[in-house]
Scaffold this motif. Structure first.
Motif, PDB file in Angstrom:
ATOM      1  N   LYS A   4      35.290  44.975  38.441  1.00  0.00           N
ATOM      2  CA  LYS A   4      34.084  44.572  39.153  1.00  0.00           C
ATOM      3  C   LYS A   4      33.117  43.907  38.183  1.00  0.00           C
ATOM      4  O   LYS A   4      33.040  44.270  37.026  1.00  0.00           O
ATOM      5  CB  LYS A   4      33.417  45.797  39.780  1.00  0.00           C
ATOM      6  CG  LYS A   4      32.345  45.480  40.777  1.00  0.00           C
ATOM      7  CD  LYS A   4      31.965  46.733  41.546  1.00  0.00           C
ATOM      8  CE  LYS A   4      31.089  46.352  42.710  1.00  0.00           C
ATOM      9  NZ  LYS A   4      30.745  47.480  43.541  1.00  0.00           N
ATOM     10  N   VAL A   5      32.362  42.935  38.691  1.00  0.00           N
ATOM     11  CA  VAL A   5      31.296  42.291  37.928  1.00  0.00           C
ATOM     12  C   VAL A   5      30.030  42.387  38.776  1.00  0.00           C
ATOM     13  O   VAL A   5      30.033  41.991  39.939  1.00  0.00           O
ATOM     14  CB  VAL A   5      31.629  40.820  37.595  1.00  0.00           C
ATOM     15  CG1 VAL A   5      30.501  40.183  36.805  1.00  0.00           C
ATOM     16  CG2 VAL A   5      32.940  40.729  36.823  1.00  0.00           C
ATOM     17  N   ILE A   6      28.969  42.930  38.184  1.00  0.00           N
ATOM     18  CA  ILE A   6      27.741  43.199  38.920  1.00  0.00           C
ATOM     19  C   ILE A   6      26.583  42.447  38.283  1.00  0.00           C
ATOM     20  O   ILE A   6      26.304  42.625  37.093  1.00  0.00           O
ATOM     21  CB  ILE A   6      27.427  44.714  38.919  1.00  0.00           C
ATOM     22  CG1 ILE A   6      28.615  45.486  39.489  1.00  0.00           C
ATOM     23  CG2 ILE A   6      26.153  45.004  39.703  1.00  0.00           C
ATOM     24  CD1 ILE A   6      28.573  46.960  39.203  1.00  0.00           C
ATOM     25  N   ALA A   7      25.911  41.619  39.082  1.00  0.00           N
ATOM     26  CA  ALA A   7      24.722  40.904  38.614  1.00  0.00           C
ATOM     27  C   ALA A   7      23.532  41.861  38.658  1.00  0.00           C
ATOM     28  O   ALA A   7      23.415  42.691  39.559  1.00  0.00           O
ATOM     29  CB  ALA A   7      24.455  39.696  39.485  1.00  0.00           C
ATOM     30  N   GLY A   8      22.630  41.731  37.676  1.00  0.00           N
ATOM     31  CA  GLY A   8      21.500  42.631  37.555  1.00  0.00           C
ATOM     32  C   GLY A   8      20.319  42.307  38.450  1.00  0.00           C
ATOM     33  O   GLY A   8      19.389  43.098  38.551  1.00  0.00           O
ATOM     34  N   CYS A   9      20.323  41.138  39.102  1.00  0.00           N
ATOM     35  CA  CYS A   9      19.199  40.780  39.972  1.00  0.00           C
ATOM     36  C   CYS A   9      19.665  39.772  41.018  1.00  0.00           C
ATOM     37  O   CYS A   9      20.762  39.240  40.929  1.00  0.00           O
ATOM     38  CB  CYS A   9      18.039  40.211  39.158  1.00  0.00           C
ATOM     39  SG  CYS A   9      18.389  38.615  38.438  1.00  0.00           S
TER      40      CYS A   9
END
Length: 91
Positions: A31-36
Protein backbone atom coordinates in the motif's frame (compact mmCIF):
# COMPACT_ATOMS: atom_id res chain seq x y z
CA UNK A 1 13.22 12.94 -0.74
CA UNK A 2 12.59 14.88 -3.90
CA UNK A 3 12.66 18.68 -4.10
CA UNK A 4 10.54 20.32 -6.81
CA UNK A 5 12.34 23.59 -5.94
CA UNK A 6 10.19 26.50 -7.09
CA UNK A 7 6.68 25.72 -8.37
CA UNK A 8 4.07 28.28 -9.33
CA UNK A 9 0.97 27.95 -7.16
CA UNK A 10 -1.89 26.26 -8.98
CA UNK A 11 0.35 23.94 -10.98
CA UNK A 12 0.25 20.18 -10.72
CA UNK A 13 3.66 18.50 -10.49
CA UNK A 14 4.65 14.83 -10.56
CA UNK A 15 7.68 12.77 -9.63
CA UNK A 16 8.41 9.05 -9.83
CA UNK A 17 10.53 7.50 -7.09
CA UNK A 18 12.43 4.55 -8.59
CA UNK A 19 13.66 1.81 -6.26
CA UNK A 20 15.56 -1.47 -6.57
CA UNK A 21 14.89 -4.63 -4.60
CA UNK A 22 18.34 -5.11 -3.07
CA UNK A 23 17.21 -8.02 -0.87
CA UNK A 24 17.36 -11.76 -1.40
CA UNK A 25 13.58 -12.23 -1.28
CA UNK A 26 10.76 -11.03 -3.52
CA UNK A 27 9.39 -7.59 -2.63
CA UNK A 28 5.71 -6.66 -2.62
CA UNK A 29 4.49 -3.10 -2.11
CA UNK A 30 1.24 -3.56 -0.19
CA UNK A 31 0.00 0.00 0.00
CA UNK A 32 1.05 3.60 -0.63
CA UNK A 33 -0.64 6.30 1.45
CA UNK A 34 -0.53 10.03 0.72
CA UNK A 35 -0.27 12.26 3.79
CA UNK A 36 -2.75 14.90 2.62
CA UNK A 37 -5.48 15.63 0.07
CA UNK A 38 -3.15 17.68 -2.16
CA UNK A 39 -0.96 14.62 -2.78
CA UNK A 40 -2.13 11.60 -4.78
CA UNK A 41 -0.56 8.35 -5.94
CA UNK A 42 -1.53 7.75 -9.59
CA UNK A 43 0.70 4.64 -9.83
CA UNK A 44 2.88 2.31 -7.80
CA UNK A 45 4.44 -1.07 -8.54
CA UNK A 46 2.00 -3.40 -6.83
CA UNK A 47 3.14 -6.76 -8.21
CA UNK A 48 5.98 -8.98 -7.09
CA UNK A 49 9.40 -7.36 -7.57
CA UNK A 50 12.13 -10.04 -7.73
CA UNK A 51 15.58 -9.40 -6.23
CA UNK A 52 17.56 -7.02 -8.47
CA UNK A 53 14.49 -5.67 -10.26
CA UNK A 54 13.15 -2.14 -9.99
CA UNK A 55 9.79 -0.62 -9.20
CA UNK A 56 8.36 2.87 -8.85
CA UNK A 57 5.98 5.09 -6.94
CA UNK A 58 4.54 8.07 -8.82
CA UNK A 59 3.54 11.09 -6.75
CA UNK A 60 1.27 13.92 -7.95
CA UNK A 61 1.14 17.18 -5.98
CA UNK A 62 -1.59 19.76 -6.60
CA UNK A 63 -0.30 23.17 -5.49
CA UNK A 64 -3.57 25.14 -5.62
CA UNK A 65 -4.14 26.59 -2.17
CA UNK A 66 -0.59 25.92 -0.99
CA UNK A 67 1.56 28.84 0.12
CA UNK A 68 5.28 28.95 0.85
CA UNK A 69 7.64 26.00 1.31
CA UNK A 70 5.92 22.65 1.68
CA UNK A 71 7.00 19.12 2.67
CA UNK A 72 4.54 16.30 2.02
CA UNK A 73 4.98 12.74 3.29
CA UNK A 74 4.00 9.53 1.53
CA UNK A 75 4.05 6.20 3.41
CA UNK A 76 4.99 3.02 1.55
CA UNK A 77 4.12 -0.32 3.15
CA UNK A 78 5.90 -3.38 1.78
CA UNK A 79 7.16 -6.86 2.57
CA UNK A 80 10.74 -5.57 3.04
CA UNK A 81 12.21 -6.76 6.33
CA UNK A 82 13.05 -5.26 8.74
CA UNK A 83 11.77 -1.92 7.34
CA UNK A 84 8.23 -2.70 6.22
CA UNK A 85 7.40 1.02 6.19
CA UNK A 86 9.29 3.67 4.26
CA UNK A 87 8.60 7.40 4.14
CA UNK A 88 8.99 9.36 0.94
CA UNK A 89 9.01 13.16 1.07
CA UNK A 90 8.36 15.71 -1.65
CA UNK A 91 9.14 19.39 -1.13
Amino acid sequence: MYNFKSVDRGNEVTHSFIFTNTGDEKLVVDKVIAGCDCTTIPYYSSGVIPPGDTGSVKIKLETAGLFGPQAKMILVRSSAAPNKRKRLIVK
